[in-house]
Design a protein around this motif. Structure first.
Motif, PDB file in Angstrom:
ATOM      1  N   ILE A 102       3.767   6.072   4.009  1.00  0.00           N
ATOM      2  CA  ILE A 102       5.127   6.525   3.707  1.00  0.00           C
ATOM      3  C   ILE A 102       5.099   7.458   2.508  1.00  0.00           C
ATOM      4  O   ILE A 102       4.116   7.476   1.740  1.00  0.00           O
ATOM      5  CB  ILE A 102       6.035   5.297   3.446  1.00  0.00           C
ATOM      6  CG1 ILE A 102       7.515   5.694   3.589  1.00  0.00           C
ATOM      7  CG2 ILE A 102       5.751   4.670   2.088  1.00  0.00           C
ATOM      8  CD1 ILE A 102       8.413   4.504   3.677  1.00  0.00           C
ATOM      9  N   ASP A 103       6.134   8.239   2.360  1.00  0.00           N
ATOM     10  CA  ASP A 103       6.306   9.124   1.213  1.00  0.00           C
ATOM     11  C   ASP A 103       5.989   8.376  -0.087  1.00  0.00           C
ATOM     12  O   ASP A 103       6.616   7.369  -0.387  1.00  0.00           O
ATOM     13  CB  ASP A 103       7.784   9.593   1.222  1.00  0.00           C
ATOM     14  CG  ASP A 103       8.094  10.564   0.094  1.00  0.00           C
ATOM     15  OD1 ASP A 103       7.256  10.690  -0.823  1.00  0.00           O
ATOM     16  OD2 ASP A 103       9.166  11.181   0.149  1.00  0.00           O
ATOM     17  N   PRO A 104       4.995   8.837  -0.857  1.00  0.00           N
ATOM     18  CA  PRO A 104       4.583   8.105  -2.070  1.00  0.00           C
ATOM     19  C   PRO A 104       5.680   8.030  -3.126  1.00  0.00           C
ATOM     20  O   PRO A 104       5.599   7.197  -4.038  1.00  0.00           O
ATOM     21  CB  PRO A 104       3.381   8.901  -2.588  1.00  0.00           C
ATOM     22  CG  PRO A 104       3.440  10.220  -1.909  1.00  0.00           C
ATOM     23  CD  PRO A 104       4.160  10.027  -0.619  1.00  0.00           C
ATOM     24  N   ASN A 105       6.712   8.866  -2.990  1.00  0.00           N
ATOM     25  CA  ASN A 105       7.795   8.825  -3.978  1.00  0.00           C
ATOM     26  C   ASN A 105       8.736   7.638  -3.774  1.00  0.00           C
ATOM     27  O   ASN A 105       9.546   7.327  -4.633  1.00  0.00           O
ATOM     28  CB  ASN A 105       8.629  10.117  -3.918  1.00  0.00           C
ATOM     29  CG  ASN A 105       7.806  11.314  -4.363  1.00  0.00           C
ATOM     30  OD1 ASN A 105       7.004  11.206  -5.288  1.00  0.00           O
ATOM     31  ND2 ASN A 105       7.979  12.423  -3.686  1.00  0.00           N
ATOM     32  N   VAL A 106       8.638   7.054  -2.603  1.00  0.00           N
ATOM     33  CA  VAL A 106       9.516   5.916  -2.316  1.00  0.00           C
ATOM     34  C   VAL A 106       8.945   4.650  -2.932  1.00  0.00           C
ATOM     35  O   VAL A 106       7.774   4.322  -2.736  1.00  0.00           O
ATOM     36  CB  VAL A 106       9.695   5.738  -0.793  1.00  0.00           C
ATOM     37  CG1 VAL A 106      10.485   4.463  -0.503  1.00  0.00           C
ATOM     38  CG2 VAL A 106      10.395   6.929  -0.186  1.00  0.00           C
ATOM     39  N   ASP A 107       9.763   3.994  -3.712  1.00  0.00           N
ATOM     40  CA  ASP A 107       9.327   2.764  -4.355  1.00  0.00           C
ATOM     41  C   ASP A 107       9.544   1.575  -3.407  1.00  0.00           C
ATOM     42  O   ASP A 107      10.667   1.096  -3.231  1.00  0.00           O
ATOM     43  CB  ASP A 107      10.133   2.570  -5.651  1.00  0.00           C
ATOM     44  CG  ASP A 107       9.654   1.360  -6.436  1.00  0.00           C
ATOM     45  OD1 ASP A 107       8.906   0.539  -5.867  1.00  0.00           O
ATOM     46  OD2 ASP A 107      10.034   1.252  -7.615  1.00  0.00           O
ATOM     47  N   LEU A 108       8.455   1.132  -2.792  1.00  0.00           N
ATOM     48  CA  LEU A 108       8.560   0.065  -1.790  1.00  0.00           C
ATOM     49  C   LEU A 108       9.071  -1.239  -2.380  1.00  0.00           C
ATOM     50  O   LEU A 108       9.882  -1.936  -1.760  1.00  0.00           O
ATOM     51  CB  LEU A 108       7.192  -0.177  -1.142  1.00  0.00           C
ATOM     52  CG  LEU A 108       6.785   0.771  -0.025  1.00  0.00           C
ATOM     53  CD1 LEU A 108       5.449   0.334   0.555  1.00  0.00           C
ATOM     54  CD2 LEU A 108       7.838   0.838   1.060  1.00  0.00           C
ATOM     55  N   GLU A 109       8.584  -1.528  -3.594  1.00  0.00           N
ATOM     56  CA  GLU A 109       9.003  -2.773  -4.240  1.00  0.00           C
ATOM     57  C   GLU A 109      10.512  -2.826  -4.428  1.00  0.00           C
ATOM     58  O   GLU A 109      11.166  -3.826  -4.151  1.00  0.00           O
ATOM     59  CB  GLU A 109       8.314  -2.919  -5.616  1.00  0.00           C
ATOM     60  CG  GLU A 109       6.963  -3.581  -5.549  1.00  0.00           C
ATOM     61  CD  GLU A 109       6.981  -4.860  -4.729  1.00  0.00           C
ATOM     62  OE1 GLU A 109       7.847  -5.718  -5.007  1.00  0.00           O
ATOM     63  OE2 GLU A 109       6.147  -4.994  -3.819  1.00  0.00           O
ATOM     64  N   GLN A 110      11.019  -1.676  -4.876  1.00  0.00           N
ATOM     65  CA  GLN A 110      12.461  -1.623  -5.134  1.00  0.00           C
ATOM     66  C   GLN A 110      13.252  -1.723  -3.836  1.00  0.00           C
ATOM     67  O   GLN A 110      14.285  -2.396  -3.772  1.00  0.00           O
ATOM     68  CB  GLN A 110      12.772  -0.306  -5.848  1.00  0.00           C
ATOM     69  CG  GLN A 110      14.037  -0.395  -6.707  1.00  0.00           C
ATOM     70  CD  GLN A 110      14.779   0.908  -6.728  1.00  0.00           C
ATOM     71  OE1 GLN A 110      14.152   1.974  -6.883  1.00  0.00           O
ATOM     72  NE2 GLN A 110      16.086   0.852  -6.583  1.00  0.00           N
ATOM     73  N   MET A 111      12.743  -1.074  -2.787  1.00  0.00           N
ATOM     74  CA  MET A 111      13.421  -1.144  -1.497  1.00  0.00           C
ATOM     75  C   MET A 111      13.417  -2.562  -0.958  1.00  0.00           C
ATOM     76  O   MET A 111      14.399  -3.044  -0.389  1.00  0.00           O
ATOM     77  CB  MET A 111      12.732  -0.220  -0.501  1.00  0.00           C
ATOM     78  CG  MET A 111      13.284   1.173  -0.572  1.00  0.00           C
ATOM     79  SD  MET A 111      12.983   2.056   0.928  1.00  0.00           S
ATOM     80  CE  MET A 111      11.318   1.634   1.278  1.00  0.00           C
ATOM     81  N   TYR A 120      15.160   5.710   4.168  1.00  0.00           N
ATOM     82  CA  TYR A 120      13.924   5.864   3.404  1.00  0.00           C
ATOM     83  C   TYR A 120      12.690   5.615   4.257  1.00  0.00           C
ATOM     84  O   TYR A 120      11.644   6.205   4.042  1.00  0.00           O
ATOM     85  CB  TYR A 120      13.916   4.906   2.200  1.00  0.00           C
ATOM     86  CG  TYR A 120      14.608   5.473   0.994  1.00  0.00           C
ATOM     87  CD1 TYR A 120      14.167   6.677   0.418  1.00  0.00           C
ATOM     88  CD2 TYR A 120      15.686   4.812   0.415  1.00  0.00           C
ATOM     89  CE1 TYR A 120      14.809   7.200  -0.692  1.00  0.00           C
ATOM     90  CE2 TYR A 120      16.326   5.331  -0.700  1.00  0.00           C
ATOM     91  CZ  TYR A 120      15.878   6.535  -1.252  1.00  0.00           C
ATOM     92  OH  TYR A 120      16.511   7.047  -2.330  1.00  0.00           O
ATOM     93  N   VAL A 121      12.820   4.694   5.199  1.00  0.00           N
ATOM     94  CA  VAL A 121      11.670   4.411   6.062  1.00  0.00           C
ATOM     95  C   VAL A 121      11.838   5.081   7.427  1.00  0.00           C
ATOM     96  O   VAL A 121      11.294   4.634   8.430  1.00  0.00           O
ATOM     97  CB  VAL A 121      11.430   2.888   6.219  1.00  0.00           C
ATOM     98  CG1 VAL A 121      10.989   2.295   4.896  1.00  0.00           C
ATOM     99  CG2 VAL A 121      12.673   2.175   6.722  1.00  0.00           C
ATOM    100  N   GLN A 122      12.617   6.170   7.409  1.00  0.00           N
ATOM    101  CA  GLN A 122      12.825   6.990   8.608  1.00  0.00           C
ATOM    102  C   GLN A 122      13.331   6.217   9.822  1.00  0.00           C
ATOM    103  O   GLN A 122      12.889   6.412  10.948  1.00  0.00           O
ATOM    104  CB  GLN A 122      11.531   7.742   8.977  1.00  0.00           C
ATOM    105  CG  GLN A 122      11.234   8.953   8.097  1.00  0.00           C
ATOM    106  CD  GLN A 122      10.024   8.682   7.218  1.00  0.00           C
ATOM    107  OE1 GLN A 122       9.008   8.222   7.705  1.00  0.00           O
ATOM    108  NE2 GLN A 122      10.147   8.972   5.944  1.00  0.00           N
TER     109      GLN A 122
END
Lengths: 199, 174
Positions: free
Chosen positions: A85-94, A189-191
């Motif tokens: 996934i786009d590295p700019n997306v903060d997975l933890e926060q999502m 964010y996760v398309q």
């Protein structure tokens, strides 16, 4: 015993009383029987209407949102490998927002978002005006409300420590709408595009 | 009219019946309002409870279907299969109490509910996801359904439960 048809003018009062007594006795007996029969006859019809028009569609709507949130919660951790996934997306926060949405949705009760039953309210008001008493509630539902009240009390005790304060504010249909929007944002964010209307 | 011989007992009995019938009619109309209101309250609650759980499975399956649709692979095809089976079962579940629609009156609701729950669990294990137990815990139990042993009576699937019926009958005061 005096007959109600006795023509003696001196017994007018007695006759009237007797007459009223007979009429109201039988009218009341009929009324009592009638009310039970009328209620029995209409319960199923009311149940079916409430089920189909309000309960099922509203429950399904909320359930679907909760299902979406749950699916996102299980999907997001699978994206953790690099390049997924786009590295700019903060997975933890999502993940933590998804968790928040899922838990908020699971706290929503029917009574929080149910439309008012105006006919029932109107009729209850008539009873209150005429007899000064509240209309009886179905014992099953009454018990459920009591349990929910206890839940509120317990959660307010564990969170604030002071049960005297008003319990936590109950969610509203607007809160549900807002959670739905937040869910849509995370999905983007996760398309994924969450469908607005499932049929 | 003056003599006791003229007294017509028959007409008095008839009169009593008339009073009773008038009262009965008024009572029936009033009782009907109460029945509709109370039935509606129960049906709203029950429909919500059931479809909230079913909707949860549906939403879960729909979103995973979208995820799988853009993947490839054998395991994915297997998952897709489970998803479609689950969605198919949910689509069979009535959104209207089948007492109104004779076509769906044959649906075995408790059985369908069991199948949907186990399909959901199977899907979860295929995905390697922990099933959400919250819905299963608060879910309507078997006792909530009145299974109709005799299908020819065509009884509505969700019958307003006897116990609450009796109890509320007593609580009416007039």
């Amino acid at each position: 015993m005096e007959s109600p048809w006795d023509d003696n003018p001196s017994s007018d009062t007695t006759r009237d009383t007797e007459w009223t007594k007979i009429s109201s006795e039988f009218t009341n007996a009929g009324y009592r029987e009638g009310i039970t029969a009328g209620k029995e006859a209409a319960l199923q019809e009311g149940f079916d209407a409430g089920f189909a028009n309000v309960g099922a569609p509203l429950g399904r709507e909320l359930g679907i949102l909760r299902g979406f949130a749950s699916a996102l919660l299980s999907y997001i951790p699978t994206l953790s490998q690099p390049g997924a996934i786009d590295p700019n997306v903060d997975l933890e926060q999502m993940l933590s927002s998804a968790r928040h949405i899922a838990s908020s949705l699971s706290k929503v009760r029917f009574t929080d978002i149910a439309p008012r039953d105006l006919e029932a309210e109107e009729h209850a008001r008539e009873h209150l005006d005429a007899e000064g008493i509240d209309m009886e509630q179905n014992p099953d539902l009454e018990e459920k409300r009591t349990m929910e009240g206890l839940e509120d009390l317990l959660s307010s005790m564990t969170t604030s420590g002071s049960p005297s304060q008003a319990g936590p504010k109950r969610p509203t249909i607007e809160d549900v709408r807002s959670l739905e929007e937040q869910l849509q944002t995370i999905a983007h964010y996760v398309q994924l595009d969450i469908p607005n209307d499932l049929n | 009219m003056n003599s006791a011989n003229d007294f017509d007992l028959e007409s008095l009995v008839h009169l009593e019946q008339t009073f009773y019938d008038d009262g009965y009619k008024d009572g029936f109309d009033h009782g009907r309002i109460h029945g509709l209101i109370e039935g509606r309250a129960l049906g709203r609650e029950k429909g919500f409870e059931m479809w909230e759980e079913l909707g949860f499975y549906e939403g879960f399956a729909v979103l995973w279907k979208m995820i799988c649709a853009r993947r490839v692979g054998d395991s994915n095809e297997r998952i897709m299969n489970h998803i479609n089976q689950l969605l198919q079962l949910i689509s069979q579940f009535p959104r209207v109490n089948p007492s109104l629609t004779s076509s769906s009156a044959d649906v075995d609701i408790p059985k369908l509910f069991r199948q949907i729950r186990s399909r959901y669990k199977i899907l979860c294990s295929t995905l390697g996801v922990k099933p959400s137990l919250r819905s299963a815990d608060g879910a309507p139990s078997e006792e909530d359904f009145q299974e109709d042993s005799n299908p020819s009576t065509r009884q509505p699937v969700w019958k307003v439960d006897e116990q609450s019926r009796v109890a509320t009958g007593q609580s009416l005061e007039f």
